[in-house]
Design an enzyme around this catalytic site. Structure first.
Site, PDB file in Angstrom:
ATOM      1  N   LYS A 166      15.996  -7.520  11.255  1.00 53.61           N
ATOM      2  CA  LYS A 166      16.376  -7.668   9.848  1.00 53.61           C
ATOM      3  C   LYS A 166      17.528  -8.661   9.684  1.00 53.61           C
ATOM      4  O   LYS A 166      17.631  -9.327   8.647  1.00 53.61           O
ATOM      5  CB  LYS A 166      16.736  -6.305   9.245  1.00 53.61           C
ATOM      6  CG  LYS A 166      15.525  -5.375   9.105  1.00 53.61           C
ATOM      7  CD  LYS A 166      14.495  -5.931   8.144  1.00 53.61           C
ATOM      8  CE  LYS A 166      13.379  -4.963   7.828  1.00 53.61           C
ATOM      9  NZ  LYS A 166      12.418  -5.486   6.854  1.00 53.61           N
ATOM     10  N   SER A 219       0.813  -1.216   0.000  1.00 52.20           N
ATOM     11  CA  SER A 219       0.000   0.000   0.000  1.00 52.20           C
ATOM     12  C   SER A 219       0.851   1.273   0.000  1.00 52.20           C
ATOM     13  O   SER A 219       0.324   2.372  -0.145  1.00 52.20           O
ATOM     14  CB  SER A 219      -0.956  -0.006   1.200  1.00 52.20           C
ATOM     15  OG  SER A 219      -0.214  -0.030   2.398  1.00 52.20           O
ATOM     16  N   TYR A 273      15.495  -3.004  15.237  1.00 51.21           N
ATOM     17  CA  TYR A 273      15.270  -3.135  13.792  1.00 51.21           C
ATOM     18  C   TYR A 273      16.419  -3.930  13.160  1.00 51.21           C
ATOM     19  O   TYR A 273      16.191  -4.848  12.371  1.00 51.21           O
ATOM     20  CB  TYR A 273      15.158  -1.733  13.189  1.00 51.21           C
ATOM     21  CG  TYR A 273      14.929  -1.706  11.699  1.00 51.21           C
ATOM     22  CD1 TYR A 273      13.710  -2.084  11.154  1.00 51.21           C
ATOM     23  CD2 TYR A 273      15.943  -1.293  10.830  1.00 51.21           C
ATOM     24  CE1 TYR A 273      13.500  -2.050   9.771  1.00 51.21           C
ATOM     25  CE2 TYR A 273      15.741  -1.247   9.454  1.00 51.21           C
ATOM     26  CZ  TYR A 273      14.521  -1.633   8.935  1.00 51.21           C
ATOM     27  OH  TYR A 273      14.315  -1.611   7.580  1.00 51.21           O
ATOM     28  N   SER A 291      15.086  -7.454   3.639  1.00 50.50           N
ATOM     29  CA  SER A 291      15.794  -7.193   4.891  1.00 50.50           C
ATOM     30  C   SER A 291      16.177  -5.717   4.877  1.00 50.50           C
ATOM     31  O   SER A 291      15.365  -4.869   4.501  1.00 50.50           O
ATOM     32  CB  SER A 291      16.991  -8.136   5.004  1.00 50.50           C
ATOM     33  OG  SER A 291      17.766  -7.862   6.129  1.00 50.50           O
TER      34      SER A 291
HETATM   35  N1  LIG Z   1      12.670   2.883   3.035  1.00 45.39           N
HETATM   36  C1  LIG Z   1      13.881   2.525   3.431  1.00 45.39           C
HETATM   37  O1  LIG Z   1      14.803   3.350   3.525  1.00 45.39           O
HETATM   38  C2  LIG Z   1      14.161   1.077   3.758  1.00 45.39           C
HETATM   39  C3  LIG Z   1      15.499   0.677   3.898  1.00 45.39           C
HETATM   40  C4  LIG Z   1      15.774  -0.636   4.192  1.00 45.39           C
HETATM   41  C5  LIG Z   1      14.747  -1.558   4.312  1.00 45.39           C
HETATM   42  N2  LIG Z   1      13.467  -1.156   4.179  1.00 45.39           N
HETATM   43  C6  LIG Z   1      12.409  -2.167   4.349  1.00 45.39           C
HETATM   44  O2  LIG Z   1      11.559  -2.133   3.229  1.00 45.39           O
HETATM   45  C7  LIG Z   1      10.235  -2.512   3.608  1.00 45.39           C
HETATM   46  C8  LIG Z   1       9.255  -1.472   3.113  1.00 45.39           C
HETATM   47  O3  LIG Z   1       9.581  -0.228   3.675  1.00 45.39           O
HETATM   48  P1  LIG Z   1       8.999   1.146   3.121  1.00 45.39           P
HETATM   49  O4  LIG Z   1      10.084   2.134   3.193  1.00 45.39           O
HETATM   50  O5  LIG Z   1       8.291   0.930   1.847  1.00 45.39           O
HETATM   51  O6  LIG Z   1       7.968   1.488   4.290  1.00 45.39           O
HETATM   52  P2  LIG Z   1       6.461   2.038   4.256  1.00 45.39           P
HETATM   53  O7  LIG Z   1       6.284   2.989   3.132  1.00 45.39           O
HETATM   54  O8  LIG Z   1       6.187   2.499   5.647  1.00 45.39           O
HETATM   55  O9  LIG Z   1       5.606   0.733   3.932  1.00 45.39           O
HETATM   56  C9  LIG Z   1       5.385  -0.255   4.887  1.00 45.39           C
HETATM   57  C10 LIG Z   1       4.317  -1.194   4.371  1.00 45.39           C
HETATM   58  O10 LIG Z   1       4.103  -2.184   5.386  1.00 45.39           O
HETATM   59  C11 LIG Z   1       2.716  -2.327   5.598  1.00 45.39           C
HETATM   60  N3  LIG Z   1       2.404  -2.652   6.987  1.00 45.39           N
HETATM   61  C12 LIG Z   1       2.741  -1.926   8.089  1.00 45.39           C
HETATM   62  N4  LIG Z   1       2.219  -2.496   9.184  1.00 45.39           N
HETATM   63  C13 LIG Z   1       1.536  -3.606   8.742  1.00 45.39           C
HETATM   64  C14 LIG Z   1       0.781  -4.600   9.397  1.00 45.39           C
HETATM   65  N5  LIG Z   1       0.608  -4.586  10.728  1.00 45.39           N
HETATM   66  N6  LIG Z   1       0.221  -5.581   8.653  1.00 45.39           N
HETATM   67  C15 LIG Z   1       0.377  -5.589   7.298  1.00 45.39           C
HETATM   68  N7  LIG Z   1       1.094  -4.683   6.626  1.00 45.39           N
HETATM   69  C16 LIG Z   1       1.657  -3.699   7.351  1.00 45.39           C
HETATM   70  C17 LIG Z   1       2.112  -0.958   5.269  1.00 45.39           C
HETATM   71  O11 LIG Z   1       0.769  -1.128   4.846  1.00 45.39           O
HETATM   72  P3  LIG Z   1      -0.523  -0.791   5.753  1.00 45.39           P
HETATM   73  O12 LIG Z   1      -0.178   0.380   6.600  1.00 45.39           O
HETATM   74  O13 LIG Z   1      -1.591  -0.554   4.726  1.00 45.39           O
HETATM   75  O14 LIG Z   1      -0.760  -2.046   6.516  1.00 45.39           O
HETATM   76  C18 LIG Z   1       2.984  -0.501   4.116  1.00 45.39           C
HETATM   77  O15 LIG Z   1       2.434  -0.923   2.892  1.00 45.39           O
HETATM   78  C19 LIG Z   1      10.262  -2.664   5.120  1.00 45.39           C
HETATM   79  O16 LIG Z   1      10.405  -4.030   5.461  1.00 45.39           O
HETATM   80  C20 LIG Z   1      11.495  -1.896   5.529  1.00 45.39           C
HETATM   81  O17 LIG Z   1      12.068  -2.393   6.732  1.00 45.39           O
HETATM   82  C21 LIG Z   1      13.142   0.137   3.910  1.00 45.39           C
END
Ligand SMILES: NC(=O)c1ccc[n+]([C@@H]2O[C@H](COP(=O)([O-])OP(=O)(O)OC[C@H]3O[C@@H](n4cnc5c(N)ncnc54)[C@H](OP(=O)(O)O)[C@@H]3O)[C@@H](O)[C@H]2O)c1
Length: 245
Positions: A145, A13, A141, A127
């Site tokens: 990860k 989402s 975190y 991760s």
């Molecule tokens: N952005 C970065 O810099 C970065 C770097 C390294 C790793 N990551 C990893 O990449 C992944 C995505 O991160 P992002 O940056 O895209 O974050 P984001 O924009 O906050 O997206 C997080 C997603 O997880 C879903 N989510 C959160 N709580 C949930 C729950 N209880 N049940 C089901 N779904 C849930 C949210 O959907 P709903 O709220 O609709 O449930 C949303 O779609 C994560 O695992 C994060 O640790 C991100």
């Protein structure tokens, strides 16, 4: 009967999950999104509403996934961050983070394994660079990860019929920081800023197609992480300064 290739993406989402869902859809995949909120139009073909931190909701999502004809790509992406020292993090925050970032991908994947095996699926576990390098004030975190990375690498060995890709993104602007728990502000470290969710999505798609084992994005994080791990004293000193510890 759906004979299109199918990709399941958790957390589609917003952010990286949305970009990956769009990429796989643009490549002709039937995309199934699993998240609490419905993704915006055009992101997926089917939305399975689920709170992956809730046992019953996760089990219901797994049951819906098992109704699909096939799953060619299965992306464990949903996740949350936490910015706090270990003694500042509330127990509830720690448990929620481990539920979503570690237990949910493990439990959801294992519940749908028969279908993944039958489909000879590619499982992608998102991760983080923080799963390779210990990040102070993000210790929980980092731990979640790193645990996810071990899940990913051992699953690879245990399951002959599926391919597993472990992805280690560095910082990518998605609003992830603003949705994190913990009491600390994200420090104002210089941002490189050229990395995008869309570029990561392209690379994840390519990694699946080429059956890569892992992906670090951006590539130069590999060098930075290697240097930091070889100079722990300097890295710790720098981290204390950044986090004002
Ligand atoms: N952005 C970065 O810099 C970065 C770097 C390294 C790793 N990551 C990893 O990449 C992944 C995505 O991160 P992002 O940056 O895209 O974050 P984001 O924009 O906050 O997206 C997080 C997603 O997880 C879903 N989510 C959160 N709580 C949930 C729950 N209880 N049940 C089901 N779904 C849930 C949210 O959907 P709903 O709220 O609709 O449930 C949303 O779609 C994560 O695992 C994060 O640790 C991100």
């Amino acid at each position: 009967m759906n004979d299109r290739k199918t990709a399941v993406v958790t957390g589609a989402s917003s952010g990286l999950g949305r970009a990956m869902a769009r990429k796989f859809r643009s490549e002709g995949f039937y995309v199934v999104a699993v998240s609490r909120k419905a993704p915006e139009d055009g992101v997926c073909d089917l939305h399975i509403p689920a709170d992956l931190t809730e046992e019953n909701s996760l089990a219901a999502a797994a049951a819906e996934i098992l109704k699909l004809e096939r799953v060619d790509v299965f992306i464990n992406n949903a996740g949350i961050g936490a910015y706090a020292k270990w003694d500042e993090l509330k127990e509830q925050e720690l448990r929620r983070l481990m539920e979503l970032d570690f237990f949910a991908p493990v439990l959801l994947t294992t519940k749908v394994l028969p279908l993944l095996r039958k489909s000879k699926a590619c499982v992608v576990n998102i991760s983080s660079a923080a799963g390779l390098l210990p990040v102070a004030c993000m210790g929980a975190y980092s731990a979640a990860k790193a645990a996810l990375r071990m899940f990913s690498d051992t699953l690879k060995t245990e399951e002959r019929d599926i391919h597993v890709v472990t992805v280690f993104p560095g910082r990518i602007s998605t609003g992830f920081g603003s949705r994190a728990c913990g009491c600390r502000e994200v420090p104002n470290t210089p941002s490189h800023g050229s990395e995008t969710p869309e570029e990561l999505a392209k690379r994840v798609y390519k990694a699946c197609m080429k059956k890569k084992r892992s992906l670090i994005y951006p590539w130069w994080y590999k060098i930075v992480i290697g240097i930091m791990l070889r100079m722990p004293g300097i890295y710790e000193k720098g981290s204390r300064k950044v986090w004002k510890i």
